[in-house]
Design a protein around this motif. Structure first.
Motif, mmCIF file in Angstrom:
data_model
loop_
_atom_site.group_PDB
_atom_site.id
_atom_site.type_symbol
_atom_site.label_atom_id
_atom_site.label_comp_id
_atom_site.label_asym_id
_atom_site.label_seq_id
_atom_site.Cartn_x
_atom_site.Cartn_y
_atom_site.Cartn_z
ATOM 1 N N MET A 249 0.834 -1.200 0.000
ATOM 2 C CA MET A 249 0.000 0.000 0.000
ATOM 3 C C MET A 249 0.872 1.254 0.000
ATOM 4 N N PRO A 250 0.562 2.268 -0.822
ATOM 5 C CA PRO A 250 1.396 3.477 -0.827
ATOM 6 C C PRO A 250 1.319 4.220 0.488
ATOM 7 N N ARG A 251 2.412 4.878 0.840
ATOM 8 C CA ARG A 251 2.436 5.678 2.067
ATOM 9 C C ARG A 251 1.506 6.876 1.921
ATOM 10 N N PRO A 252 0.801 7.273 2.984
ATOM 11 C CA PRO A 252 -0.092 8.443 2.895
ATOM 12 C C PRO A 252 0.700 9.717 2.636
ATOM 13 N N ARG A 253 0.123 10.590 1.873
ATOM 14 C CA ARG A 253 0.789 11.857 1.580
ATOM 15 C C ARG A 253 0.643 12.792 2.763
ATOM 16 N N SER A 254 1.737 13.428 3.133
ATOM 17 C CA SER A 254 1.715 14.313 4.299
ATOM 18 C C SER A 254 1.843 15.777 3.927
ATOM 19 N N LEU A 255 2.169 16.066 2.672
ATOM 20 C CA LEU A 255 2.350 17.448 2.227
ATOM 21 C C LEU A 255 1.226 17.836 1.273
ATOM 22 N N THR A 256 0.726 19.033 1.417
ATOM 23 C CA THR A 256 -0.303 19.552 0.527
ATOM 24 C C THR A 256 0.348 20.370 -0.588
ATOM 25 N N PRO A 257 -0.369 20.634 -1.679
ATOM 26 C CA PRO A 257 0.172 21.508 -2.721
ATOM 27 C C PRO A 257 0.592 22.868 -2.171
ATOM 28 N N ASP A 258 -0.122 23.363 -1.164
ATOM 29 C CA ASP A 258 0.238 24.655 -0.588
ATOM 30 C C ASP A 258 1.583 24.590 0.123
ATOM 31 N N HIS A 259 1.865 23.461 0.801
ATOM 32 C CA HIS A 259 3.175 23.285 1.439
ATOM 33 C C HIS A 259 4.282 23.331 0.387
ATOM 34 N N LEU A 260 4.061 22.628 -0.706
ATOM 35 C CA LEU A 260 5.065 22.580 -1.776
ATOM 36 C C LEU A 260 5.273 23.961 -2.390
ATOM 37 N N ALA A 261 4.172 24.658 -2.656
ATOM 38 C CA ALA A 261 4.272 25.989 -3.259
ATOM 39 C C ALA A 261 4.999 26.957 -2.333
ATOM 40 N N ALA A 262 4.699 26.878 -1.041
ATOM 41 C CA ALA A 262 5.348 27.778 -0.080
ATOM 42 C C ALA A 262 6.849 27.530 -0.028
ATOM 43 N N ALA A 263 7.251 26.263 -0.044
ATOM 44 C CA ALA A 263 8.678 25.938 -0.008
ATOM 45 C C ALA A 263 9.373 26.407 -1.279
ATOM 46 N N ALA A 264 8.748 26.159 -2.429
ATOM 47 C CA ALA A 264 9.344 26.582 -3.695
ATOM 48 C C ALA A 264 9.437 28.101 -3.781
ATOM 49 N N LEU A 265 8.415 28.785 -3.295
ATOM 50 C CA LEU A 265 8.424 30.246 -3.328
ATOM 51 C C LEU A 265 9.495 30.799 -2.393
ATOM 52 N N ALA A 266 9.714 30.135 -1.272
ATOM 53 C CA ALA A 266 10.778 30.558 -0.356
ATOM 54 C C ALA A 266 12.141 30.458 -1.038
ATOM 55 N N VAL A 267 12.337 29.402 -1.813
ATOM 56 C CA VAL A 267 13.599 29.240 -2.558
ATOM 57 C C VAL A 267 13.756 30.364 -3.571
ATOM 58 N N ILE A 268 12.679 30.657 -4.314
ATOM 59 C CA ILE A 268 12.741 31.706 -5.341
ATOM 60 C C ILE A 268 12.983 33.069 -4.716
ATOM 61 N N ASP A 269 12.280 33.382 -3.632
ATOM 62 C CA ASP A 269 12.460 34.677 -2.971
ATOM 63 C C ASP A 269 13.892 34.847 -2.476
ATOM 64 N N ARG A 270 14.491 33.759 -2.026
ATOM 65 C CA ARG A 270 15.835 33.828 -1.457
ATOM 66 C C ARG A 270 16.934 33.755 -2.519
ATOM 67 N N ASP A 271 16.783 32.841 -3.483
ATOM 68 C CA ASP A 271 17.865 32.546 -4.423
ATOM 69 C C ASP A 271 17.563 32.941 -5.858
ATOM 70 N N GLY A 272 16.360 33.479 -6.110
ATOM 71 C CA GLY A 272 15.995 33.823 -7.470
ATOM 72 C C GLY A 272 15.483 32.608 -8.221
ATOM 73 N N LEU A 273 14.889 32.840 -9.376
ATOM 74 C CA LEU A 273 14.319 31.754 -10.167
ATOM 75 C C LEU A 273 15.362 30.720 -10.594
ATOM 76 N N PRO A 274 16.605 31.129 -10.927
ATOM 77 C CA PRO A 274 17.601 30.109 -11.291
ATOM 78 C C PRO A 274 17.889 29.122 -10.153
ATOM 79 N N GLY A 275 17.590 29.513 -8.916
ATOM 80 C CA GLY A 275 17.845 28.622 -7.789
ATOM 81 C C GLY A 275 16.784 27.561 -7.587
ATOM 82 N N LEU A 276 15.678 27.658 -8.345
ATOM 83 C CA LEU A 276 14.593 26.698 -8.181
ATOM 84 C C LEU A 276 14.915 25.384 -8.876
#
Length: 204
Positions: A1-28
């Protein structure tokens, strides 16, 4: 059985946006976002198929925060369009490095689609129809995106007002004069001044 997902799309978007805000789009990248979330890169692929899907999540997080509802009826259509544009400008300006993502993914972002629907309705109220209405909407979006990029990313070209002011005046009299005047114009005044010129043109 697959493991339950613990992250929501909003969690992923927030993390990716934090990377972009800090390192710019090339850092994504999948790797940098996985690191931001404290997980393996392969683990991130349980949630998104690729970087393209991750970019779309980021763009929708930025644009989804913009109120898409048209202002109440009463004021002239032009004033109501200014309200809509101001909302989008303010929201996107919070994350200038993510601007290219809002452009490349614009046709599949519910937030921008709802905003665009409201603006098209206001343009219809003004009697702007058919192809002219399409051009007007695209022009507004292009103006917002371009203004933000000029404000936040223009210095990357190394040609700020001080550099232009040093050009030979006899060859570039108007450019050097504009460069001398530019420091006295703040970002908000420049943005809404240009927007007013654009909206006046729609009456023609």
């Amino acid at each position: 059985m697959p493991r339950p997902r613990s992250l929501t799309p909003d969690h992923l978007a927030a993390a990716a946006l934090a990377v972009i805000d800090r390192d710019g789009l090339p850092g994504l990248s999948m790797r940098t976002v996985a690191k931001e979330l404290g997980m393996s890169t392969m683990g991130l692929y349980r949630y998104v198929a690729d970087r393209d899907e991750l970019e779309a999540l980021v763009a929708e997080r930025v644009l989804g925060a913009v109120d898409p509802a048209p202002p109440p009826a009463g004021p002239p259509w032009r004033d109501r369009v200014v309200v809509m544009v101001a909302r989008l400008w303010a929201g996107v300006s919070e994350h200038p490095a993510a601007v290219p993502l809002t452009v490349s993914h614009r046709h599949r972002l519910p937030g921008l689609l709802r905003w665009s629907e409201s603006v098209l309705g206001l343009l219809a109220e003004a009697g702007i129809e058919g192809e002219r209405r399409v051009v007007a909407l695209r022009g507004l979006i292009a103006y917002i995106v371009g203004a933000i990029q000029l404000e936040h990313l223009g210095s990357l070209a190394g040609a700020g007002p001080s550099t232009i002011a040093e050009l030979p005046h006899e060859r570039f009299p108007f450019m050097t004069e504009a460069a001398r005047d530019a420091p006295g114009i703040d970002a908000e005044r420049e943005f809404f001044g240009g927007l007013a010129v654009y909206l006046r043109g729609l009456d023609g």
